[in-house]
Design an enzyme around this catalytic site. Structure first.
Site, mmCIF file in Angstrom:
data_model
loop_
_atom_site.group_PDB
_atom_site.id
_atom_site.type_symbol
_atom_site.label_atom_id
_atom_site.label_comp_id
_atom_site.label_asym_id
_atom_site.label_seq_id
_atom_site.Cartn_x
_atom_site.Cartn_y
_atom_site.Cartn_z
ATOM 1 C CG LEU A 103 0.388 1.663 -9.415
ATOM 2 C CD1 LEU A 103 1.661 1.750 -10.229
ATOM 3 C CD2 LEU A 103 -0.655 0.870 -10.177
ATOM 4 C CG HIS A 104 -1.339 -1.771 -1.824
ATOM 5 N ND1 HIS A 104 -0.112 -2.259 -1.441
ATOM 6 C CD2 HIS A 104 -2.238 -2.296 -0.978
ATOM 7 C CE1 HIS A 104 -0.278 -3.048 -0.389
ATOM 8 N NE2 HIS A 104 -1.561 -3.090 -0.092
ATOM 9 C CB ALA A 105 -4.051 -4.799 -3.260
ATOM 10 N N PRO B 279 -4.991 -2.957 -8.071
ATOM 11 C CG PRO B 279 -5.538 -0.751 -7.551
ATOM 12 C CD PRO B 279 -5.429 -2.120 -6.960
#
Length: 93
Positions: free
Chosen positions: A15-17, A19
């Site tokens: 769950l980075h950037a 997403p």
């Protein structure tokens, strides 16, 4: 009353950037209080409607998360957000 569900993050960046932004935009559509908790790392529940909070949860590929909601549309929020994670954000990679 509240609703919750657990899921395993399969997206290659977790769950980075992008997403995380998709997740937060989807969470913001609901009136319920929604949190995401990284069960793998044992982090405190983070506000699912805040990009900074979601990023601070440091969710990586393979991490187990718990999505919890409390409010009028709690069940729908948990179902949609869980499906989003389980569907790998509708990506084919």
């Amino acid at each position: 009353m509240s609703a919750s569900n657990e899921a395993v993050v399969q997206h290659k960046v977790g769950l980075h950037a992008r997403p995380a932004a998709i997740f937060v935009r989807q969470a913001a559509k609901y009136s319920s209080r929604i949190t995401i908790e990284n069960l793998t790392k044992g982090t405190s529940p983070a506000n699912a409607k805040s990009i900074l909070s979601v990023m601070t949860a440091a969710v990586r590929m393979g991490d187990h998360v718990r999505i919890a909601a409390e409010g009028d549309d709690e069940q729908a929020a948990v179902e949609v957000l869980s499906t989003l994670i389980q569907s790998n954000f509708d990506e084919t990679e």
